[in-house]
Design an enzyme around this catalytic site. Structure first.
Site, short mmCIF file in Angstrom:
data_model
loop_
_atom_site.label_atom_id
_atom_site.label_comp_id
_atom_site.label_asym_id
_atom_site.label_seq_id
_atom_site.Cartn_x
_atom_site.Cartn_y
_atom_site.Cartn_z
N GLY A 12 12.57 8.91 -13.14
CA GLY A 12 12.85 8.44 -11.79
C GLY A 12 11.88 9.05 -10.81
O GLY A 12 10.75 9.41 -11.15
N CYS A 13 12.33 9.20 -9.58
CA CYS A 13 11.48 9.74 -8.52
C CYS A 13 10.96 11.13 -8.88
O CYS A 13 11.74 12.02 -9.22
CB CYS A 13 12.28 9.80 -7.22
N PHE A 14 9.66 11.33 -8.76
CA PHE A 14 9.10 12.63 -9.14
C PHE A 14 9.54 13.75 -8.22
O PHE A 14 9.57 14.90 -8.62
CB PHE A 14 7.59 12.60 -9.34
#
Length: 179
Positions: A12-14
């Site tokens: 997902g979002c880093f």
């Protein structure tokens, strides 16, 4: 400092994944970036378009005397949902897919075996693990403003809602390994 090893993970979002891994003893650095695509040196905007094939990833550099690769995988599978195809929570698109980009044959075999074990244990009930496991071809470091985003933006609403629970989960479930 002893020699370090690297793991490249897409969950997902880093920003969220980076924040979670930075809590662990033995983690020397976490760098947000892009991997798994077909465009050379992509920008954040290009990756967000979904047209480059890249995933948002973190490159975790860690001390193997403090953390094993399996420890890293355990944290990874704890802080994201590996059963969601091309999404994590509100973030949707192939850039948010679940993936492990391996650095060598040993990591490839370990990651595949780890996933098989999770599935055999029924770790996610009847939901199939969709995490891709493939060799890392190229890692591109994300723009500077993405690095340490959670630390630099503690009042950011997205971080409060998405990253903070992951940080708390690591601090609670891996308390003996938290710095």
């Amino acid at each position: 400092m002893s020699r370090t090893e690297r793991a490249t993970l897409a969950g997902g979002c880093f920003w969220c994944t980076e924040a979670a891994f930075k809590q662990l003893d033995g983690v020397e650095s976490v760098t947000s970036g892009y991997a798994g695509g077909h465009v050379e040196d992509p920008s954040y905007e290009a990756v967000c378009s979904g047209d480059t094939g890249h995933a948002e990833v973190v490159l975790v550099e860690y001390d193997p005397e403090a953390l094993t690769y399996e420890d890293v995988l355990q944290v990874f599978f704890t802080v994201h949902d590996p059963t969601q195809l091309n999404r994590q929570g509100p973030d949707v698109g192939t850039q948010y897919r679940s993936a492990i980009f391996t650095h060598d044959d040993d990591q490839q075999a370990t990651a595949e075996s780890f996933i098989e074990r999770l599935e055999a244990e029924g770790a996610y009930d009847d939901d199939e693990i969709v995490t891709e496991v493939e060799p890392l071809e190229e890692f591109y470091e994300a723009e500077e403003y993405h690095q340490d985003y959670y630390e630099k933006n503690p009042n950011d609403q997205y971080c409060s809602i998405q990253a903070e629970p992951k940080v708390k989960k690591v601090r609670e479930q891996f308390a003996s390994q938290v710095n």
